[in-house]
Design a protein around this motif. Structure first.
Motif: not given
Length: 229
Positions: A172-187
């Motif tokens: 898994r690659l994630c742009v932000d290691p601290f995403p919002l609870l309901d945010g799954t974009k940009r990974q």
């Protein structure tokens, strides 16, 4: 409401759940833990250093504190590590409040001896969790099967700045290691069923499904997927 053994968590049982018990303890100790009003047993608190979650042990009275830095979407496992445990509810809420308020790790450790603030936690504070995570995955024999893919991804000047983790054999690659609870974009999830063949999916995108990507197109495909808002 969860079921708690009365000899282990009488305060939690009396309050109607872990969430209400933590809120009452926080009020008593004059601190703010930022717990949403609807949470009762599943405790997850958003902070600038990840999501703090609390779980109770079953074998003995123990409140386990964990920090999650990605995931939370349904079907999307997160990356988490425990930072300590205590049997004292008052100490627990004070530590959660201090973490949430951004107290430096040295101060947290000095005040709350039960916290175990390891190298990864310190990398979070210094803003360098990504490079440490890459190194950790590439030095773990448990993830040896993914080493070739990890090395290829890290060699790219853009993808090496993404936060990597491994779930169910996929990277898994994630742009932000601290995403919002309901945010799954940009990974993205990248799976390598065999050499020279890749399958990619974007978790959280409507109707998302695994897509076969030729080896020569992989880096460009991942760059484009992670750049979309």
């Amino acid at each position: 409401m969860g079921t708690y053994q009365k000899d282990l968590y009488p305060d939690v049982t009396a309050s109607g759940g872990l969430g209400p018990a933590m809120k009452e303890a926080a009020t008593l100790h004059g601190c703010d833990i930022g717990l949403p009003p609807w949470q009762s047993d599943v405790i997850s608190i958003e902070t600038a250093r990840g999501f703090v979650s609390v779980h109770t042990a079953t074998e003995k009275r123990l409140f386990r504190v964990r920090v999650d830095i990605i995931g939370f979407a349904e079907g999307v496992p997160g990356f988490a590590w425990e930072i300590g445990s205590t049997d004292d509810l008052g100490s627990l809420v004070e530590a959660v409040a201090a973490w949430r308020e951004g107290m430096p790790l040295d101060g947290l450790k000095a005040r709350f001896e039960f916290l175990e603030l390891d190298e990864f936690a310190r990398a979070i504070e210094s803003g360098e969790p990504i490079s440490l995570q890459w190194s950790g995955l590439l030095s773990s024999d448990f993830h040896r099967r993914q080493w070739n893919l990890l090395r290829r991804l890290r060699a790219d000047e853009v993808l090496r700045n993404m936060f990597p983790s491994i779930t169910h054999g996929a990277v898994r690659l994630c742009v932000d290691p601290f995403p919002l609870l309901d945010g799954t974009k940009r990974q993205v999830l990248v799976y390598e069923p065999d050499e020279e063949r890749y399958e990619v999916i974007r978790p959280g995108v409507p109707a998302a499904d695994w897509v076969g990507v030729p080896t020569g197109d992989l880096i460009a495909y991942l760059r484009a997927a992670l750049n979309e808002e």
